[in-house]
Design an enzyme around this catalytic site. Sequence first.
Site, PDB file in Angstrom:
ATOM      1  N   LYS A  88      -8.851  -3.878  -3.227  1.00 34.73           N
ATOM      2  CA  LYS A  88      -7.459  -3.867  -3.688  1.00 34.73           C
ATOM      3  C   LYS A  88      -6.937  -5.303  -3.824  1.00 34.73           C
ATOM      4  O   LYS A  88      -6.273  -5.825  -2.942  1.00 34.73           O
ATOM      5  CB  LYS A  88      -6.586  -3.067  -2.728  1.00 34.73           C
ATOM      6  CG  LYS A  88      -6.923  -1.593  -2.701  1.00 34.73           C
ATOM      7  CD  LYS A  88      -6.292  -0.882  -1.520  1.00 34.73           C
ATOM      8  CE  LYS A  88      -4.794  -0.919  -1.549  1.00 34.73           C
ATOM      9  NZ  LYS A  88      -4.189  -0.130  -0.460  1.00 34.73           N
ATOM     10  N   ASP A 126       0.864  -1.172   0.000  1.00 35.34           N
ATOM     11  CA  ASP A 126       0.000   0.000   0.000  1.00 35.34           C
ATOM     12  C   ASP A 126       0.908   1.232   0.000  1.00 35.34           C
ATOM     13  O   ASP A 126       2.120   1.123   0.200  1.00 35.34           O
ATOM     14  CB  ASP A 126      -0.876  -0.042   1.253  1.00 35.34           C
ATOM     15  CG  ASP A 126      -1.690   1.215   1.448  1.00 35.34           C
ATOM     16  OD1 ASP A 126      -2.378   1.639   0.505  1.00 35.34           O
ATOM     17  OD2 ASP A 126      -1.614   1.787   2.555  1.00 35.34           O
ATOM     18  N   SER A 158      -2.569   1.246  -4.589  1.00 35.15           N
ATOM     19  CA  SER A 158      -3.074   2.327  -3.754  1.00 35.15           C
ATOM     20  C   SER A 158      -4.472   2.777  -4.143  1.00 35.15           C
ATOM     21  O   SER A 158      -4.796   2.894  -5.324  1.00 35.15           O
ATOM     22  CB  SER A 158      -2.125   3.531  -3.846  1.00 35.15           C
ATOM     23  OG  SER A 158      -2.663   4.652  -3.186  1.00 35.15           O
ATOM     24  N   ALA A 159      -5.283   3.055  -3.125  1.00 37.83           N
ATOM     25  CA  ALA A 159      -6.597   3.641  -3.339  1.00 37.83           C
ATOM     26  C   ALA A 159      -6.511   5.171  -3.398  1.00 37.83           C
ATOM     27  O   ALA A 159      -7.528   5.846  -3.455  1.00 37.83           O
ATOM     28  CB  ALA A 159      -7.545   3.223  -2.215  1.00 37.83           C
ATOM     29  N   ASP A 175      -0.356   5.112   1.013  1.00 34.19           N
ATOM     30  CA  ASP A 175      -0.703   6.072   2.069  1.00 34.19           C
ATOM     31  C   ASP A 175      -0.681   5.427   3.445  1.00 34.19           C
ATOM     32  O   ASP A 175      -1.351   4.420   3.700  1.00 34.19           O
ATOM     33  CB  ASP A 175      -2.085   6.672   1.811  1.00 34.19           C
ATOM     34  CG  ASP A 175      -2.093   7.614   0.620  1.00 34.19           C
ATOM     35  OD1 ASP A 175      -1.165   8.432   0.508  1.00 34.19           O
ATOM     36  OD2 ASP A 175      -3.025   7.521  -0.205  1.00 34.19           O
ATOM     37  N   GLU A 185     -14.784   3.557   7.478  1.00 28.38           N
ATOM     38  CA  GLU A 185     -13.676   2.759   6.938  1.00 28.38           C
ATOM     39  C   GLU A 185     -12.959   1.967   8.012  1.00 28.38           C
ATOM     40  O   GLU A 185     -12.561   0.819   7.794  1.00 28.38           O
ATOM     41  CB  GLU A 185     -12.675   3.674   6.220  1.00 28.38           C
ATOM     42  CG  GLU A 185     -11.470   2.941   5.663  1.00 28.38           C
ATOM     43  CD  GLU A 185     -10.458   3.868   5.020  1.00 28.38           C
ATOM     44  OE1 GLU A 185      -9.257   3.516   5.009  1.00 28.38           O
ATOM     45  OE2 GLU A 185     -10.851   4.948   4.540  1.00 28.38           O
ATOM     46  N   ASP A 209      -1.623  -1.042   5.837  1.00 31.17           N
ATOM     47  CA  ASP A 209      -2.009  -0.386   7.095  1.00 31.17           C
ATOM     48  C   ASP A 209      -3.496  -0.515   7.363  1.00 31.17           C
ATOM     49  O   ASP A 209      -4.007   0.096   8.298  1.00 31.17           O
ATOM     50  CB  ASP A 209      -1.609   1.097   7.075  1.00 31.17           C
ATOM     51  CG  ASP A 209      -2.571   1.961   6.278  1.00 31.17           C
ATOM     52  OD1 ASP A 209      -3.073   2.963   6.807  1.00 31.17           O
ATOM     53  OD2 ASP A 209      -2.839   1.624   5.104  1.00 31.17           O
TER      54      ASP A 209
END
Length: 307
Positions: free
Chosen positions: A224, A60, A175-176, A62, A107, A245
Amino acid sequence: MAPKEPHKPAKRQKTDLDTSEKQIPELKKPSVIMRDRGRVEEIIRNMHGAGPGALQVISDFDMTLTRFAYNGKRCPTSHGTLENSSLISEDCKAKLLNLLSHYYPIEIDSSLSVEEKERKMVEWWTQAHDLLVEEQIKKDQLSKAVRESGIMLRDRYEVFFGSLKDHSIPLLIFSAGVGDILEEVIKHNGVFHPNVRVFSNYMQFDENGVLHSFKGPLIHTFNKILDPDQCEQLQDRPNILLLGDSMGDLTMADKIRNIQNILRVGYLNDKVEERRDAYVGSYDIVLEKDETLDVPNAILNYITEGK
């Protein structure tokens, strides 16, 4: 006849990683939690035996490769870098902040199912991207937004990216966030090496370099999963170091075929007490409030040592 010597117990045979205390002392940091230390050591030992040619890293971006906080202040994400910049109007910033305040607690709410969260993530980021498109952002202004932001790669990032480059280990960043911003951050820090590939939400610009849409299907926290066709050339690398994370990051490698060993390392940045059990039950190694890449670097150093 000579008297028999007294029986001596056989010495315990040392393993290659005997054990993490000597080879990877970083695993004894107070920030490190492992539910099954023996299993972690076995995976790392297997990866060491296979060497860097069998390894790929899936990460990931961020709050995994970037810092969560610095000097007690939250660092922005790739979306936040754009949203807090001078490229965005105050009205748009207020609307984006309202979306964050509403959807971020959803989330990270451990009481909700992934299915419930997925629907909400699509709502959130579809609305956010629509708001960004309305701002008519210019492509040539993105580097300025990154320079002026507080987004930071984790400490010792140079070692991490450098080691992967030196040993020709692919780094797949999934990554989103916003791919264009993400790439600018990596380039700004001088570590966008040829072994790095990024899968993210990319902006679509018109002939004048003005944002008019986002490309392709939306990538959010809970969808993802790398398509095997996206990384077919990596099928001969059956060992995976996965960094994330969030609970959504755990599935990033689920569709990759022929995996022999996978080590999942999770950064627990926020609401630590509330989320610890879920993370420890899902990740092989959990790093609590650790703003460095020391543990991944130490693991990579051991795997590649002498290779």
